[in-house]
Design an enzyme around this catalytic site. Structure first.
Site, PDB file in Angstrom:
ATOM      1  N   CYS A 170      21.633  35.704  61.666  1.00  0.00           N
ATOM      2  CA  CYS A 170      21.429  35.291  60.270  1.00  0.00           C
ATOM      3  C   CYS A 170      19.934  35.444  59.938  1.00  0.00           C
ATOM      4  O   CYS A 170      19.085  34.924  60.672  1.00  0.00           O
ATOM      5  CB  CYS A 170      21.872  33.838  60.113  1.00  0.00           C
ATOM      6  SG  CYS A 170      21.360  33.102  58.546  1.00  0.00           S
ATOM      7  N   ALA A 186      44.563  50.423  33.217  1.00  0.00           N
ATOM      8  CA  ALA A 186      43.404  49.677  32.695  1.00  0.00           C
ATOM      9  C   ALA A 186      42.390  50.593  32.018  1.00  0.00           C
ATOM     10  O   ALA A 186      41.765  50.205  31.032  1.00  0.00           O
ATOM     11  CB  ALA A 186      42.734  48.909  33.840  1.00  0.00           C
ATOM     12  N   HIS A 188      36.642  34.621  44.011  1.00  0.00           N
ATOM     13  CA  HIS A 188      37.123  34.824  45.387  1.00  0.00           C
ATOM     14  C   HIS A 188      36.042  35.369  46.318  1.00  0.00           C
ATOM     15  O   HIS A 188      36.351  35.903  47.376  1.00  0.00           O
ATOM     16  CB  HIS A 188      38.338  35.764  45.393  1.00  0.00           C
ATOM     17  CG  HIS A 188      39.589  35.129  44.865  1.00  0.00           C
ATOM     18  ND1 HIS A 188      40.720  35.836  44.511  1.00  0.00           N
ATOM     19  CD2 HIS A 188      39.884  33.824  44.602  1.00  0.00           C
ATOM     20  CE1 HIS A 188      41.652  35.001  44.078  1.00  0.00           C
ATOM     21  NE2 HIS A 188      41.169  33.776  44.117  1.00  0.00           N
ATOM     22  N   GLY A 193      44.902  43.402  34.874  1.00  0.00           N
ATOM     23  CA  GLY A 193      45.087  43.999  36.198  1.00  0.00           C
ATOM     24  C   GLY A 193      45.281  43.010  37.321  1.00  0.00           C
ATOM     25  O   GLY A 193      44.769  43.202  38.415  1.00  0.00           O
ATOM     26  N   THR A 194      46.027  41.954  37.041  1.00  0.00           N
ATOM     27  CA  THR A 194      46.324  41.003  38.126  1.00  0.00           C
ATOM     28  C   THR A 194      47.818  40.677  38.125  1.00  0.00           C
ATOM     29  O   THR A 194      48.428  40.544  37.069  1.00  0.00           O
ATOM     30  CB  THR A 194      45.449  39.730  38.045  1.00  0.00           C
ATOM     31  OG1 THR A 194      45.891  38.784  39.021  1.00  0.00           O
ATOM     32  CG2 THR A 194      45.455  39.094  36.675  1.00  0.00           C
ATOM     33  N   LEU A 214      49.381  47.131  34.278  1.00  0.00           N
ATOM     34  CA  LEU A 214      50.211  48.317  34.440  1.00  0.00           C
ATOM     35  C   LEU A 214      51.676  48.019  34.160  1.00  0.00           C
ATOM     36  O   LEU A 214      52.411  48.838  33.621  1.00  0.00           O
ATOM     37  CB  LEU A 214      50.043  48.859  35.870  1.00  0.00           C
ATOM     38  CG  LEU A 214      50.532  50.260  36.166  1.00  0.00           C
ATOM     39  CD1 LEU A 214      49.838  51.280  35.271  1.00  0.00           C
ATOM     40  CD2 LEU A 214      50.289  50.598  37.635  1.00  0.00           C
TER      41      LEU A 214
HETATM   42  P1  OAD Z   1      47.513  42.429  43.122  1.00  0.00           P
HETATM   43  O1  OAD Z   1      47.507  43.595  44.049  1.00  0.00           O
HETATM   44  O2  OAD Z   1      48.383  41.274  43.474  1.00  0.00           O
HETATM   45  O3  OAD Z   1      47.948  42.891  41.665  1.00  0.00           O
HETATM   46  C1  OAD Z   1      47.364  43.996  41.041  1.00  0.00           C
HETATM   47  C2  OAD Z   1      48.010  44.144  39.681  1.00  0.00           C
HETATM   48  O4  OAD Z   1      47.366  45.235  39.041  1.00  0.00           O
HETATM   49  C3  OAD Z   1      49.500  44.485  39.725  1.00  0.00           C
HETATM   50  O5  OAD Z   1      50.207  43.671  38.803  1.00  0.00           O
HETATM   51  C4  OAD Z   1      49.573  45.954  39.311  1.00  0.00           C
HETATM   52  O6  OAD Z   1      50.713  46.259  38.540  1.00  0.00           O
HETATM   53  C5  OAD Z   1      48.330  46.067  38.437  1.00  0.00           C
HETATM   54  N1  OAD Z   1      47.748  47.419  38.418  1.00  0.00           N
HETATM   55  C6  OAD Z   1      47.752  48.357  39.396  1.00  0.00           C
HETATM   56  N2  OAD Z   1      47.111  49.457  38.996  1.00  0.00           N
HETATM   57  C7  OAD Z   1      46.691  49.218  37.736  1.00  0.00           C
HETATM   58  C8  OAD Z   1      45.965  49.970  36.762  1.00  0.00           C
HETATM   59  N3  OAD Z   1      45.538  51.211  37.024  1.00  0.00           N
HETATM   60  N4  OAD Z   1      45.727  49.409  35.568  1.00  0.00           N
HETATM   61  C9  OAD Z   1      46.160  48.149  35.277  1.00  0.00           C
HETATM   62  N5  OAD Z   1      46.841  47.395  36.148  1.00  0.00           N
HETATM   63  C10 OAD Z   1      47.098  47.906  37.358  1.00  0.00           C
HETATM   64  O7  OAD Z   1      45.990  41.971  42.936  1.00  0.00           O
HETATM   65  P2  OAD Z   1      45.403  40.613  42.360  1.00  0.00           P
HETATM   66  O8  OAD Z   1      46.286  40.050  41.308  1.00  0.00           O
HETATM   67  O9  OAD Z   1      43.992  40.867  42.022  1.00  0.00           O
HETATM   68  O10 OAD Z   1      42.638  37.236  46.996  1.00  0.00           O
HETATM   69  O11 OAD Z   1      45.463  39.698  43.637  1.00  0.00           O
HETATM   70  C11 OAD Z   1      44.989  38.387  43.551  1.00  0.00           C
HETATM   71  C12 OAD Z   1      44.355  37.954  44.843  1.00  0.00           C
HETATM   72  O12 OAD Z   1      45.271  38.137  45.913  1.00  0.00           O
HETATM   73  C13 OAD Z   1      43.159  38.763  45.261  1.00  0.00           C
HETATM   74  O13 OAD Z   1      41.962  38.342  44.645  1.00  0.00           O
HETATM   75  C14 OAD Z   1      43.101  38.553  46.729  1.00  0.00           C
HETATM   76  C15 OAD Z   1      44.578  38.689  47.052  1.00  0.00           C
HETATM   77  O14 OAD Z   1      44.998  38.104  48.176  1.00  0.00           O
HETATM   78  C16 OAD Z   1      41.660  37.065  47.910  1.00  0.00           C
HETATM   79  O15 OAD Z   1      41.094  37.983  48.475  1.00  0.00           O
HETATM   80  C17 OAD Z   1      41.351  35.653  48.134  1.00  0.00           C
END
Ligand code: OAD
Length: 240
Positions: free
Chosen positions: A142, A226, A115, A182-183, A209
């Site tokens: 630039c 994590a 990303h 963590g996604t 989480l």
């Molecule tokens: P999210 O904010 O959607 O999800 C984060 C996940 O991490 C959730 O499921 C939480 O439960 C989990 N979480 C939070 N704290 C944690 C911890 N301490 N340990 C383990 N897990 C934990 O974030 P992403 O899935 O990364 O895109 O989001 C995906 C994309 O959506 C991002 O890359 C971004 C966003 O829009 C762009 O910027 C293009």
């Protein structure tokens, strides 16, 4: 022994990380506050349309995020993954959705940012990318072509194509294990990688989480922070 069981038949690993891996470093996740991202709706700051409509808002928002990531440090999860990368003799690819640089600062080398990266600016006039630590709101020139006002954050916005998908699918095609850390599993195509893995009969593991949107696709899920789950899993993989 659990470690041996985990490692059995595993040579090639693909790891996908998301905002949860950086949460304990002090970076807000995207979906933690009811869909708001630091008080902004995602579509107000993370789309090409938003940039066309209100470039000052978008540039100021990313300037703030860029400054923030330079004030935080990698955590135990980032360091554990770097340790695995350094020690693992098979293929390993860490695919991150995160635009911070905490994986590389922890030492991970086999890393791909699907990303984009906060610390890159991308010139829409000449297509060059530059390491960028300062601000973009002041419309700097630039360094390559000298044209001012054409640098944008090198971030994949909604509606844009994530980077290096061919490499990601290639690695997945040759993987024995897919691990998601963590996604939330809410954003495609990253969220679909677990299904691809299952179709190919690859082992799948989620460390998060809480159960993610795609939790039912994983053969095994472990829930917790994590900084606890990842070092423990890496320890298993490296055999204690
Ligand atoms: P999210 O904010 O959607 O999800 C984060 C996940 O991490 C959730 O499921 C939480 O439960 C989990 N979480 C939070 N704290 C944690 C911890 N301490 N340990 C383990 N897990 C934990 O974030 P992403 O899935 O990364 O895109 O989001 C995906 C994309 O959506 C991002 O890359 C971004 C966003 O829009 C762009 O910027 C293009």
């Amino acid at each position: 022994m659990r470690g041996n069981k985990v490692r059995q038949g595993i040579n090639n690993i693909v790891i996908l990380t998301g905002a949860g891996v950086s949460a304990e470093s002090g970076i807000d996740t995207f979906r933690s506050a009811g869909g708001l991202w630091e008080q902004h709706k995602v579509e107000d700051v993370a789309t090409p349309e938003a940039f066309a409509r209100d470039p000052d808002l978008v540039l100021r928002f990313y300037d703030m995020r860029r400054e923030r990531i330079q004030q935080v440090e990698p955590n135990a999860a980032h360091y554990a993954l770097a340790r695995l990368d350094a020690a693992w003799s098979g293929n390993l690819l860490l695919v991150t959705q995160n635009v911070d640089d905490l994986h590389e600062r922890a030492g991970t080398q086999r890393l791909l940012h699907m990303h984009g990266e906060h610390l890159n600016a991308w010139c829409s006039a000449c297509d060059e990318r530059h390491l960028w630590r300062g601000t973009l709101i002041d419309r700097p020139a630039c360094p390559a072509c000298g044209i001012a006002g054409q640098l944008r954050p090198d971030i994949v916005w909604f509606g844009e194509m994530p980077y290096r998908m061919d490499e990601i699918y290639h690695a997945l095609n040759h993987a024995d294990l897919f691990v998601s850390i963590g996604t939330s599993g809410a954003v495609y195509p990253a969220a679909g990688l677990v299904r691809e893995a299952r179709k190919k009969g690859i082992k799948t593991l989620e460390l998060n989480l809480e159960p993610s949107h795609g939790a039912s696709w994983f053969e095994e899920s472990r829930h917790g922070p994590a900084t606890e789950l990842v070092p423990a899993w890496v320890e298993e993989m490296l055999g204690g």
